[in-house]
Design a protein around this motif. Structure first.
Motif, PDB file in Angstrom:
ATOM      1  N   UNK A 186       0.831  -1.202   0.000  1.00 10.97           N
ATOM      2  CA  UNK A 186       0.000   0.000   0.000  1.00 10.97           C
ATOM      3  C   UNK A 186       0.866   1.251   0.000  1.00 10.97           C
ATOM      4  N   UNK A 187       0.923   1.917  -1.135  1.00 10.30           N
ATOM      5  CA  UNK A 187       1.620   3.185  -1.196  1.00 10.30           C
ATOM      6  C   UNK A 187       0.844   4.253  -0.454  1.00 10.30           C
ATOM      7  N   UNK A 188       1.540   5.038   0.349  1.00  5.59           N
ATOM      8  CA  UNK A 188       0.884   6.060   1.157  1.00  5.59           C
ATOM      9  C   UNK A 188       1.108   7.419   0.519  1.00  5.59           C
ATOM     10  N   UNK A 189       0.021   8.071   0.140  1.00 12.33           N
ATOM     11  CA  UNK A 189       0.095   9.388  -0.461  1.00 12.33           C
ATOM     12  C   UNK A 189      -0.221  10.438   0.592  1.00 12.33           C
ATOM     13  N   UNK A 190       0.614  11.467   0.671  1.00 11.96           N
ATOM     14  CA  UNK A 190       0.401  12.548   1.623  1.00 11.96           C
ATOM     15  C   UNK A 190      -0.517  13.594   1.009  1.00 11.96           C
ATOM     16  N   UNK A 191      -1.658  13.844   1.658  1.00 17.16           N
ATOM     17  CA  UNK A 191      -2.638  14.806   1.165  1.00 17.16           C
ATOM     18  C   UNK A 191      -2.986  15.771   2.294  1.00 17.16           C
ATOM     19  N   UNK A 192      -3.811  16.754   1.972  1.00 17.68           N
ATOM     20  CA  UNK A 192      -4.224  17.741   2.968  1.00 17.68           C
ATOM     21  C   UNK A 192      -5.737  17.719   3.083  1.00 17.68           C
ATOM     22  N   UNK A 193      -6.236  17.228   4.224  1.00 17.79           N
ATOM     23  CA  UNK A 193      -7.676  17.197   4.451  1.00 17.79           C
ATOM     24  C   UNK A 193      -8.171  18.456   5.169  1.00 17.79           C
ATOM     25  N   UNK A 194      -7.267  19.280   5.649  1.00 14.16           N
ATOM     26  CA  UNK A 194      -7.667  20.451   6.428  1.00 14.16           C
ATOM     27  C   UNK A 194      -8.163  21.573   5.524  1.00 14.16           C
ATOM     28  N   UNK A 195      -7.406  21.864   4.480  1.00 10.20           N
ATOM     29  CA  UNK A 195      -7.809  22.900   3.531  1.00 10.20           C
ATOM     30  C   UNK A 195      -8.935  22.365   2.642  1.00 10.20           C
ATOM     31  N   UNK A 196     -10.057  23.084   2.500  1.00  6.13           N
ATOM     32  CA  UNK A 196     -11.201  22.574   1.729  1.00  6.13           C
ATOM     33  C   UNK A 196     -10.858  22.253   0.280  1.00  6.13           C
ATOM     34  N   UNK A 197     -10.104  23.104  -0.385  1.00  8.22           N
ATOM     35  CA  UNK A 197      -9.760  22.845  -1.788  1.00  8.22           C
ATOM     36  C   UNK A 197      -8.844  21.635  -1.912  1.00  8.22           C
ATOM     37  N   UNK A 198      -7.859  21.538  -1.032  1.00  2.00           N
ATOM     38  CA  UNK A 198      -6.950  20.389  -1.055  1.00  2.00           C
ATOM     39  C   UNK A 198      -7.694  19.108  -0.702  1.00  2.00           C
ATOM     40  N   UNK A 199      -8.659  19.206   0.208  1.00  2.00           N
ATOM     41  CA  UNK A 199      -9.454  18.042   0.590  1.00  2.00           C
ATOM     42  C   UNK A 199     -10.237  17.516  -0.606  1.00  2.00           C
ATOM     43  N   UNK A 200     -10.832  18.402  -1.381  1.00  2.00           N
ATOM     44  CA  UNK A 200     -11.577  17.987  -2.562  1.00  2.00           C
ATOM     45  C   UNK A 200     -10.639  17.370  -3.600  1.00  2.00           C
ATOM     46  N   UNK A 201      -9.445  17.933  -3.739  1.00  2.00           N
ATOM     47  CA  UNK A 201      -8.462  17.355  -4.662  1.00  2.00           C
ATOM     48  C   UNK A 201      -8.077  15.945  -4.227  1.00  2.00           C
ATOM     49  N   UNK A 202      -7.940  15.744  -2.921  1.00  2.00           N
ATOM     50  CA  UNK A 202      -7.621  14.414  -2.407  1.00  2.00           C
ATOM     51  C   UNK A 202      -8.753  13.433  -2.692  1.00  2.00           C
ATOM     52  N   UNK A 203      -9.991  13.874  -2.458  1.00  2.00           N
ATOM     53  CA  UNK A 203     -11.134  13.000  -2.719  1.00  2.00           C
ATOM     54  C   UNK A 203     -11.186  12.594  -4.187  1.00  2.00           C
ATOM     55  N   UNK A 204     -10.970  13.553  -5.074  1.00  2.00           N
ATOM     56  CA  UNK A 204     -10.989  13.257  -6.500  1.00  2.00           C
ATOM     57  C   UNK A 204      -9.870  12.289  -6.873  1.00  2.00           C
ATOM     58  N   UNK A 205      -8.705  12.462  -6.247  1.00  2.00           N
ATOM     59  CA  UNK A 205      -7.582  11.572  -6.540  1.00  2.00           C
ATOM     60  C   UNK A 205      -7.863  10.148  -6.067  1.00  2.00           C
ATOM     61  N   UNK A 206      -8.450  10.012  -4.880  1.00  2.00           N
ATOM     62  CA  UNK A 206      -8.799   8.675  -4.370  1.00  2.00           C
ATOM     63  C   UNK A 206      -9.791   7.999  -5.308  1.00  2.00           C
TER      64      UNK A 206
END
Length: 443
Positions: A186-206
């Motif tokens: 399992x590769x672990x990707x570092x994302x940002x869930x705190x910032x709303x825009x970064x959180x949405x980018x993380x969700x889209x990437x997942x």
């Protein structure tokens, strides 16, 4: 049993037992060695490319163990437990008369990765519900060995992929990341869930990763309301299956009648074939096994007698599956099976809690200190989506599971240890009734 019912197979039971076989291998829960087929299906594997958005990798540098040395008895125990969980879950979600399809293996793998960080009562509850009968130091290598066996070339496409999406900078334990790297790749990707825009980018990437790993069959696994500024980790599993029948349906597909449980009838495309087929007949049911190319994996279809569906379904468990498999005998069978395709979605938080692991979802009781040395993490969502399509040539199926880990909302600490001002006011009118300050509470 009415003759007209003997030809019509229930996709609900068919795919549930078929998927149990996909997880379990063969009779007795032993995993046979793969048998490559010269006429293997030249299927295109599901893509394994990374999402377009590149995130910093924070995974352990330890590589996945390619050939784990796992005793045979550990594999047998793991598969038996996985099948027991498969049927426990089936009985818990079988309400209503809608189609049902899920991958207990996908759910089991995603929760096994989560279990690697569970401790105390939380770990004990998870082990009981998921039938993890092996200790942690044996369970995870066995999961790895099972995955290596399942995904060996065998005349079909079967891929299993795992990924973790962690809050950048959050102090996950090195040994937790090492277990996931060594046993789940399992590769672990570092994302940002705190910032709303970064959180949405993380969700889209997942979600994009899930789509790519399932050949675009599973979309929008993580909904836009599942991630918050307290999310710290998302664990994802994706499984993709594409195989041709060993003996396809070549007798022509025609409209046929399918009899619903309420007595009504519908017209469906009914596939037909006559072939030597493993067949069994037991109390109140018939069963057939349909091997895929390569012979190792097969779909098992169980057809309850008219009026016996609820009784047979209520008694489904691993022992029942074993009895069916032990009773199969090669027979001349003229088989009619409906062609079908559908998807399904499960939200499993309440179901898993009711099965016996409520602490994992309780911010005040969850103990995932094996992830980060605190007891502040808990599970906020466990979501599962699956797709299946069965036609004359074979079966395509996909599933994905997401586990969302949040951190308990930390209280803001206020220590009144300096001079302070206070007011007493009427909250309805806003009128200040009293005002004051405390410079020295000791006088």
């Amino acid at each position: 049993m009415r003759k007209q019912h003997s030809k019509h197979l229930s996709p609900v039971l068919a795919l549930t037992l078929g998927l149990a076989l996909l997880v379990g291998g063969c009779s007795g829960y032993a995993l046979p060695s793969p048998t490559p087929s010269p006429s293997a299906l030249p299927a295109t594997p599901a893509p394994t490319t990374q999402p377009e958005t590149v995130f910093k990798v924070i995974a352990s540098e330890i590589e996945r163990e390619a050939e784990p040395d796992v005793p045979r008895e550990d594999l047998v125990a793991l598969v038996a437990g996985q099948n027991a969980f498969a049927f426990d879950l089936y009985r818990a979600i079988r309400t209503g008369e809608h189609n049902l399809f899920y991958s207990p293996h996908s759910i089991g793998v995603a929760l096994a990765m989560t279990y690697a960080g569970a401790r105390g009562e939380t770990a004990e509850q998870m082990a009981t519900v998921l039938h993890f009968d092996l200790p942690q130091e044996q369970l995870h290598p066995a999961m790895n060995a099972l995955a290596q066996q399942l995904t060996q070339p065998q005349g079909l496409t079967l891929t299993v992929a795992n990924s973790l999406w962690a809050q950048d900078g959050y102090p996950f334990r090195d040994d937790f990341l090492a277990v996931l790297a060594r046993n789940y790749g399992a590769g672990v990707q570092a994302v940002d869930y705190v910032d709303p825009d970064a959180r949405e980018a993380a969700r889209e990437a997942i979600n994009r990763w899930v789509e790519e790993e399932t050949d675009d069959k599973i979309e929008e696994l993580i909904k836009d309301d599942m991630l918050t500024d307290r999310t710290r980790l998302v664990l994802a599993n994706a499984i993709y299956f594409n195989a041709k029948w060993e003996q396809p349906f070549r007798h022509g597909t025609q409209d046929g009648t399918f009899y619903l449980l309420d007595g009504s009838e519908i017209t469906v495309p009914m596939m037909g074939r006559r072939a030597t087929t493993p067949y069994a007949q037991g109390p109140a049911y018939q069963a057939v096994a349909l091997p895929y190319q390569g012979g190792r994996i097969q779909m098992v279809v169980v057809l309850p007698e008219a009026g016996s569906f609820d009784t047979v379904e209520a008694n489904l468990d691993a022992d029942f599956l074993g009895e069916v498999l032990d009773s199969l005998v090669a027979s001349d069978v003229k088989l009619y099976l409906p062609r079908f395709s559908y998807d399904a979605e499960l939200v499993l938080k309440d179901t898993l809690g009711a099965l016996g692991m409520p602490d994992a979802f309780d911010p005040n009781r969850a103990d995932f200190s094996g992830m980060d040395d605190t007891q502040l993490l808990y599970l906020s969502h466990v979501v599962h989506k699956a797709f299946v399509a069965v036609d004359e040539e074979g079966t395509e199926a996909a599933a994905a599971t997401g586990v969302v880990v949040e951190i308990e909302s930390m209280p803001t600490e206020v220590r009144v240890e300096r001079p302070f001002i206070f007011f007493i006011h009427d909250t309805e009118s806003g009128l200040v009734l009293f005002a004051g300050r405390v410079m020295n509470p000791g006088t």
